[in-house]
Enzyme design. Structure first.
Site, PDB file in Angstrom:
ATOM      1  N   HIS A 411       8.958 -18.152  33.825  1.00  0.00           N
ATOM      2  CA  HIS A 411       8.560 -18.513  35.146  1.00  0.00           C
ATOM      3  C   HIS A 411       8.054 -17.319  36.001  1.00  0.00           C
ATOM      4  O   HIS A 411       8.876 -16.147  35.841  1.00  0.00           O
ATOM      5  CB  HIS A 411       9.457 -19.445  36.045  1.00  0.00           C
ATOM      6  CG  HIS A 411       9.372 -20.797  35.869  1.00  0.00           C
ATOM      7  ND1 HIS A 411       8.436 -21.658  35.440  1.00  0.00           N
ATOM      8  CD2 HIS A 411      10.463 -21.475  35.204  1.00  0.00           C
ATOM      9  CE1 HIS A 411       8.961 -22.815  35.121  1.00  0.00           C
ATOM     10  NE2 HIS A 411      10.035 -22.495  35.018  1.00  0.00           N
ATOM     11  N   CYS A 460       2.935 -17.653  35.056  1.00  0.00           N
ATOM     12  CA  CYS A 460       2.072 -18.233  36.153  1.00  0.00           C
ATOM     13  C   CYS A 460       1.791 -16.831  37.133  1.00  0.00           C
ATOM     14  O   CYS A 460       2.830 -16.146  37.390  1.00  0.00           O
ATOM     15  CB  CYS A 460       2.698 -19.363  36.884  1.00  0.00           C
ATOM     16  SG  CYS A 460       2.771 -20.752  35.709  1.00  0.00           S
TER      17      CYS A 460
END
Length: 826
Positions: A411, A460
């Site tokens: 992440h 991301c």
């Protein structure tokens, strides 16, 4: 014949599956085909690729031959060469099948094109195909079939054009029970003053270029756009050429290259054609590099905010840089003093969505980088403190001229131009203080005067709404050696493809095909971006973004050249090597007469597999097994998956045994994770369970074993790090060791054990040796190495081979966005 010049990839899945079934055998099958195609070097398969093919038998639907055919298709192997190799193998069944299949396959060579025309004019929709004789054509307007002669040929003529002809058209081509559909073509009616009813309005020749491509000068990283516009009826089709070589993917009126490199310089021309005519555009010359300087006097102005304006005037026609710059060196002149890579994959987040792909992504990239002589540090599931400590240790391995590479899968987010990597213990509403800023790491790397800084961020880049703090990283130096490869664009997500056995991130799925290419890093990543751009499932969702100021043609394949063996260089080598030592394999004798072997293998730098084997037992003992228990709480062990008979049952997807052991050497496997949290020596118990032939009750014997601090546990990553800038301030002090020139450290390391080949290092760049086992070349496959002693050479073979996602599984047809179950963003 034209159809035989096509690639294997043009065959339908049905044909490839049937052909693969014929080749999935050991006598005249896919291995013999691999040998046959190797007569052309570009089709020669490596041992790793052949191993990947053979491992497909472990999957219920796996096919080694199908995987091999996919590899050949990726290398543009033609059908005629495949047929030649099958004949060379004397596989008559496959030869007959392929000959028939190609002859009967329907291939559309020219698709109908959308058109606009004036009322009263003529429009011709053309669909050309190759295949068996007697092909049938059916044209449809929407869902309504066009009857009559005009609807039963390869050309549909609409004349005179009227409003009733507006709409979408498609052609169905059939032969017996086989059929294919063309693409949809739209016919639109336009009315303009002076429009002609001629078949070729506006030009006597019928095809006229109204805009030619223009010559341009661009810098690396710029967007290059070339346009060529033509008029004609039937509408014009386009083929672009770069330095007289066709550009297969460029079939429209414009060429758009999002991030140009020096590989894109040269001459561009466009061939414009339709059914009846062909014309060529003028040549456009594209130069890539810095902007030119005029022959006028050149003035240098210091534009510092606080400084005074200083003018230096040079004579006309003399560029100041020409007075000091030497000719640029060739690519072969560049080298690294060392190569170091830190790979972090975070999957098991405490408060956020868990990921699947980082384990296989880190494994595959480790495998590839080791082939390029990188010292690779591969770590899974790190919390905030462990990530900070790992980066600090990584920085200790850097020095002047070293190539440093940081890869992160997990992440992440991006705020105000800064990228942040999220550790597994980040709270629900995390901010920058809970994460690691990549730009801060870059400033620390620059302090080491590295030769190349590469960041590959597979995460991301959406904005974090909980974080309004603008982080101010340290001042970056103008080093012209920085490359950022982002898996996705700003404010976009990165995706992974979830599978039953091994998942891969989209970024690594394409990067692993290119990372070993002997090209400038930016050129290699630009090709990865192009490959991703051609993938249907990522289009509009994920696109690689490249940011770089790399001015030299440096490549990840550059050789390592050590000019001298300084104390700092020796310290770096020791720092790296001492943290990659596996415990020695040992042999335990129990009172009942049973002899047990205890072995170790490294899956990652902080993940180890321990296995037990029964080497000898008395005849009166009918059953016997050695199980591990009583592990410390520091490490992470899934008790339900401990002491399993196979690696797969033990939770290890990446270690595969090449051969099953004999019954006399039955093995049990236990996987230990999070070794970075081990605060003391690893101690556990071996519990021997056995049964005598004349007894029903099971008997147990126990022995406690201590194996020291394996692998990365010696670095104490769980402890906070003080700011350090030199290798001499490593957690292993130089004062503890003697450095007689380039001497070996075998005497220092021999009591600890031997080095895991997961962390092995090329002998040329590290003069480190071990009495318990030598460091092997990183160009070997990324396979775990057992710590067997020479005395047991006749026992079952060691753990070998790695399981990775085959290239054939990256085809667009395998993934669909409608199946969001298999598609997860980071």
């Amino acid at each position: 014949m034209e159809e035989w010049k096509r690639s294997i990839g043009t065959l339908s899945d049905e044909i490839l599956i049937k052909l693969a079934k014929m080749l999935d055998n050991s006598t005249c099958g896919w291995r013999q085909l691999a040998n046959a195609v190797s007569e052309q070097p570009k089709f020669c398969c490596s041992e790793r690729e052949l191993t990947s093919c053979s491992l497909q038998v472990l999957s219920p639907a796996g096919s080694p031959a199908r995987t091999l055919l996919a590899l050949l298709a990726e290398r543009s192997c033609s059908l005629d060469f495949l047929l030649h190799c099958l004949r060379k193998m004397e596989h008559q069944e496959a030869v007959q099948f392929l000959t028939t299949a190609v002859a009967e396959q329907i291939q559309i060579t020219v698709q109908p094109q959308s058109q606009e025309a004036a009322p009263g004019s003529s429009v011709v929709l053309t669909c050309r195909t190759s295949g068996p004789p007697g092909l049938g054509y059916q044209w449809f307007k929407g869902k309504q079939e066009i009857l009559g002669e005009t609807g039963n040929s390869s050309e549909l003529v609409l004349c005179p054009l009227s409003p009733a002809h507006q709409g979408h058209y498609i052609c169905r081509i059939s032969h017996g029970e086989k059929f294919v559909f063309s693409k949809w073509a739209k016919v639109r009616l336009i009315c303009s003053a002076g429009c002609s009813s001629s078949l070729f309005p506006g030009s006597v020749s019928g095809l006229h270029i109204i805009q030619h491509p223009q010559s341009q000068a661009a810098s690396e990283g710029d967007i290059l756009v070339l346009e060529c516009t033509a008029e004609g009826n039937p509408p014009a089709q386009y083929e672009w050429y770069h330095n007289k070589v066709p550009m297969p993917q460029q079939k429209t009126s414009s060429v758009r290259i999002p991030c140009v490199t020096t590989a894109h310089r040269g001459e561009y021309t466009c061939k414009v054609f339709n059914l009846y005519h062909e014309v060529w555009s003028s040549t456009a010359t594209v130069t890539i590099g810095p902007s030119s300087v005029t022959d006028a006097s050149w003035v240098e102005v210091d534009r510092g905010r606080e400084s005074q304006e200083v003018h230096k005037t040079y004579g006309a026609g003399i560029h100041p840089l020409q007075q000091i710059a030497s000719p640029p060196p060739s690519a072969k002149d560049f080298y690294a003093t060392d190569k170091v890579a830190l790979l972090i994959g975070n999957m098991n987040y405490i408060h956020h969505t868990q990921l699947c792909a980082p384990i296989s992504d880190v494994h595959e990239l480790t495998n590839l980088l080791r082939q390029l002589d990188f010292k690779v540090v591969s770590l899974l599931d790190l919390n905030w403190q462990e990530m900070h400590s790992a980066v600090t240790e990584f920085l200790l391995l850097l020095d002047k001229g070293v190539y440093g590479l940081l890869y992160f899968a997990g992440h992440g987010y991006e705020n105000y131009g800064n990228s942040f990597m999220v550790p597994i213990d980040a709270p629900v509403s995390y901010t920058s203080e809970h994460c690691l800023c990549v730009q801060n790491i870059l400033t620390k790397m620059q302090e080491k005067k590295t030769g190349l800084n590469v960041f590959l961020l597979d995460m991301c880049r959406k904005r974090n709404p909980h974080d309004d703090v603008i982080v101010q990283p340290g001042l970056l130096k103008v080093t012209a050696n920085i490359v950022f490869g982002y898996a996705t664009c700003v404010d976009a997500e990165a995706y992974e493809v979830k599978r039953e056995d091994v998942s891969n991130g989209i970024f690594i799925s394409f990067l692993k095909r290119r990372v070993c290419e002997d090209e400038k890093v930016t050129v290699m990543l630009d090709r990865v971006a192009e490959d991703m751009g051609r993938c249907v499932i990522t289009r509009g969702r994920q696109a690689l973004e490249l940011r770089s100021n790399l001015s030299e043609r440096r490549s990840l394949t550059d050789r390592i050249q050590v000019s001298e063996c300084s104390a700092s260089s020796s310290a770096r080598n020791l720092q790296w090597a001492i943290a990659h030592v596996l415990p020695e394999s040992r042999y335990l004798q129990f009172d009942c007469g049973v002899k047990v072997q205890l072995g170790f293998a490294a899956e990652f730098s902080n993940v180890m597999v321990i296995y037990t084997r029964i080497l000898d037992k008395p005849d009166e003992i009918v059953s016997c097994s050695a199980q591990l228990t009583d592990f410390p709480e520091d490490v992470d062990i899934d008790l339900k998956k401990s002491n399993q008979e196979s690696l797969l049952e033990a939770g290890c997807l990446l270690l595969i045994k090449e051969e099953l052991p004999s019954p006399e050497a039955h093995s049990l496997y236990t996987r230990i994770r999070s070794l970075q949290r081990l605060k003391r020596e690893l101690t556990f118990t071996i519990c021997l369970h056995y049964t005598y032939s004349n007894m029903d009750e099971e008997v147990q014997e126990r022995q406690q074993v201590t194996v020291g601090r394996p692998l990365v546990s010696k670095l104490n990553l769980h402890e906070p790090r003080a700011a350090r800038v030199s290798a001499a301030s490593s957690s292993f002090s130089l004062d503890s060791f003697n450095f007689p020139g380039c001497s070996s450290f075998g005497e220092d390391l021999s009591p600890t054990g031997r080095a895991s080949n997961t962390w092995s290092h090329h002998a040329q760049s590290a003069s480190v040796s071990f009495t318990g086992g030598s460091l092997t070349s990183p160009r070997s496959a990324n396979v775990p190495e057992e710590t067997d002693s020479p005395e047991i050479l006749d026992n079952p073979r060691p753990l070998v081979a790695s399981k990775s996602l085959p290239h054939s599984k990256v085809n667009d047809s395998n993934y669909k966005f409608s199946d969001m179950y298999n598609f997860h963003s980071y």
